[in-house]
Each structure stands twice: as C-alpha cells, then as structure tokens.
Design a protein around this motif. Structure first.
Motif, PDB file in Angstrom:
ATOM      1  N   GLN A 136       0.831  -1.205   0.000  1.00  0.00           N
ATOM      2  CA  GLN A 136       0.000   0.000   0.000  1.00  0.00           C
ATOM      3  C   GLN A 136       0.870   1.263   0.000  1.00  0.00           C
ATOM      4  OE1 GLN A 136      -3.318   0.227  -0.471  1.00  0.00           O
ATOM      5  NE2 GLN A 136      -3.172  -1.989  -0.799  1.00  0.00           N
ATOM      6  N   PHE A 172       1.945   2.638  -3.397  1.00  0.00           N
ATOM      7  CA  PHE A 172       1.076   3.518  -4.178  1.00  0.00           C
ATOM      8  C   PHE A 172       1.306   4.988  -3.817  1.00  0.00           C
ATOM      9  CE2 PHE A 172      -1.364  -0.513  -4.391  1.00  0.00           C
ATOM     10  CZ  PHE A 172      -1.382  -0.646  -5.768  1.00  0.00           C
ATOM     11  N   ARG A 216      -4.296  -3.864  -5.128  1.00  0.00           N
ATOM     12  CA  ARG A 216      -4.855  -2.579  -5.542  1.00  0.00           C
ATOM     13  C   ARG A 216      -4.879  -1.634  -4.342  1.00  0.00           C
ATOM     14  NH1 ARG A 216      -3.781  -4.968  -9.340  1.00  0.00           N
ATOM     15  NH2 ARG A 216      -5.054  -5.559 -11.145  1.00  0.00           N
ATOM     16  N   PRO A 217      -4.850  -0.345  -4.581  1.00  0.00           N
ATOM     17  CA  PRO A 217      -4.908   0.585  -3.449  1.00  0.00           C
ATOM     18  C   PRO A 217      -6.245   0.489  -2.723  1.00  0.00           C
ATOM     19  CG  PRO A 217      -5.101   1.766  -5.536  1.00  0.00           C
ATOM     20  CD  PRO A 217      -4.732   0.350  -5.872  1.00  0.00           C
ATOM     21  N   THR A 272      -5.930   4.261   1.180  1.00  0.00           N
ATOM     22  CA  THR A 272      -4.756   4.685   0.419  1.00  0.00           C
ATOM     23  C   THR A 272      -5.144   5.694  -0.649  1.00  0.00           C
ATOM     24  OG1 THR A 272      -3.618   2.585   0.821  1.00  0.00           O
ATOM     25  CG2 THR A 272      -2.882   3.884  -1.064  1.00  0.00           C
ATOM     26  N   LYS A 273      -6.239   5.434  -1.348  1.00  0.00           N
ATOM     27  CA  LYS A 273      -6.719   6.391  -2.350  1.00  0.00           C
ATOM     28  C   LYS A 273      -7.028   7.741  -1.712  1.00  0.00           C
ATOM     29  CE  LYS A 273      -8.788   2.957  -5.463  1.00  0.00           C
ATOM     30  NZ  LYS A 273     -10.065   2.435  -6.028  1.00  0.00           N
ATOM     31  N   ARG A 274      -7.622   7.700  -0.526  1.00  0.00           N
ATOM     32  CA  ARG A 274      -7.933   8.952   0.156  1.00  0.00           C
ATOM     33  C   ARG A 274      -6.657   9.701   0.524  1.00  0.00           C
ATOM     34  NH1 ARG A 274     -11.199   7.131   3.645  1.00  0.00           N
ATOM     35  NH2 ARG A 274      -9.800   6.851   5.406  1.00  0.00           N
ATOM     36  N   ASP A 316      -5.452  11.338  -2.643  1.00  0.00           N
ATOM     37  CA  ASP A 316      -6.298  12.480  -2.993  1.00  0.00           C
ATOM     38  C   ASP A 316      -6.044  13.662  -2.064  1.00  0.00           C
ATOM     39  OD1 ASP A 316      -7.464  11.091  -5.060  1.00  0.00           O
ATOM     40  OD2 ASP A 316      -9.270  10.531  -3.942  1.00  0.00           O
TER      41      ASP A 316
END
Length: 254
Positions: free
Chosen positions: A38, A41, A106-107, A111-113, A116
């Motif tokens: 993670q 990414f 995948r993230p 992690t995506k947050r 962003d």
C-alpha cells in the motif's frame, strides 16, 4: 527559527510513535507485505505531487530546487538505469513479497484517500498569497523528512533481511531514509547543506527573512503529519497489531 524547529521535531517524534511504525517488529511477514504494497502507491504518487507543486510555485529559486529533486528520481535519461520507483519494486520483491502480490494488489479506499488528500494539500497551498512558502514547506516535510522517518522505522524490520555477506542490498528504502532525513535545524541550515530537505530549508529561511508567515508553515506541517498518520491508521486492525490504538498518534499539537 528555534521555535519552528521545536514544533517540527515534536511532529517528527509523534510520527515515529504512530502505533504501526513503532510496532513494525510485531508485524507478521504477510502483514508487513501489505503495508509495503500500500505504501508503494503513495510512492508512485510522489512525482506527480512534485509536478503539481512545480506548476503552482512562483519562486524561481524554489522552482529550481524542486526541479532538481524531481529529476533525481529518474537518474538516467538514456534508460539504462532504474528509476527510484523501480528500485522500490526490487526492494519489495527482495523482502519476500511475491510478484503475484505486487501485480494483483490494488490501493485500498484509505490509500486512495491519502493520495487524494495529498493533491488537495498541495492545491490548497497554491491559492494562498504565501503559496511559495507553503508549497516548499510541504515538499520538504511531506515529501522528504517524514518519508525518511517512515523508511527508518520500516528499516528496523528490513535490516535483518537486506544485508547479504555484509553488503546492504537495499537500493531504495535505506538510501532514502539516510538522504531525506532532517540533518540540520532550520536555525543552522547553511549554503553547505546538500540533502533535499536542507536545500529546501535554506530557501524557506530566506523566505522567512523576507517576512513570510511562520503560522502557515506550522499549518501545512501539521496537515502533512496528519495525512501521513491517517494512512497508517488503516493497518491498526491487522491481526499482528491487535489492541494498538492511534489515540496518542493523532492528538493535537499544543
């Protein structure tokens, strides 16, 4: 400058105390691999984050420093040398993570947050009148110093695996831990300072001397710290960290 150093050093110490980073030795191999995959990414987002900051910077001296740092991520324009991202991949595989896990992971939503919110942090800095100070402070603290702290904590788990016949085989984590750490205080940075954070610090001190606000420096460093800490909060429910809490890691700075 000394008050800012004390503020910054407190954030650094608190980040080291985050339950995941402070207890990395408790992680199982599987759980440690999840953290690394993670975190990968976030590393992949490093260069576009720098590009965004470069788009928003108006200070020519700061721009040149940021450009040099960004270009060092890709040390060979002819394509014969690995990029830093490739070095990271090689370190991860050398630590025992399978290529299948690397390919299929995948993230997470967390992690995506974090990614962003990193771009939000940089974009928000660009709209302020003192945007140059804010942007350079983010690049230095979010992109260099706290990264060194992360990798220093992770290295405590890696250092028994990476060496072979007395040779440190890490091409990414250990070199970044060493090169990106805060070696010189804001109060004592000089023209002889050569690390990424110290080069950025030198320009920051010049902006402070020109009347830039210390409050905005504290604000973006606090936000950078919280962003980094929140990324690691997602791992508190890993089986090998059962019972660990983030209460102390995210308490407000006094």
């Amino acid at each position: 400058m000394r008050e800012l150093d004390r503020f910054e050093d407190e954030l650094i110490d608190r980040f080291k105390e985050h339950p995941v980073l402070a207890n990395v030795g408790r992680l199982s191999d599987e759980d440690f691999g999840k953290v690394l995959l993670q975190r990968r990414f976030l590393s992949l987002a490093f260069t576009p984050a720098y590009d965004l900051a470069i788009d928003l910077l108006r200070d020519e001296v700061g721009l040149r420093i940021a450009r040099v740092i960004l270009r060092e991520e890709y040390p060979d324009g002819q394509g014969y040398t690995r990029s830093h991202r490739e070095d990271m991949k090689d370190d991860i595989l050398r630590l025992g993570v399978s290529r299948e896990a690397l390919v299929t992971t995948r993230p997470t939503a967390e992690t995506k947050r974090a990614i962003d919110e990193t771009f939000d942090l940089i974009a928000d800095a660009g709209v302020h009148e003192d945007s140059d100070l804010r942007l350079l402070a983010i690049l230095r603290f979010w992109g260099e110093i706290l990264v060194s702290v992360e990798y220093g904590c992770l290295w405590e788990r890696m250092e028994t695996v990476m060496p072979r016949e007395g040779e440190n085989r890490s091409r990414f984590y250990y070199p970044h831990h060493v090169h990106d750490e805060k070696r010189t205080s804001l109060a004592s940075v000089s023209l002889r300072s050569t690390t990424h954070p110290d080069r950025l610090a030198r320009r920051l001190t010049e902006l402070f001397a020109g009347g830039a606000s210390e409050d905005c420096f504290r604000e973006v460093e606090e936000r950078s710290f919280r962003l980094k800490a929140s990324f690691y909060d997602q791992f508190l429910n890993l089986p090998s960290l059962e019972g660990v809490t983030t209460a102390e890691a995210v308490r407000p700075v006094g």
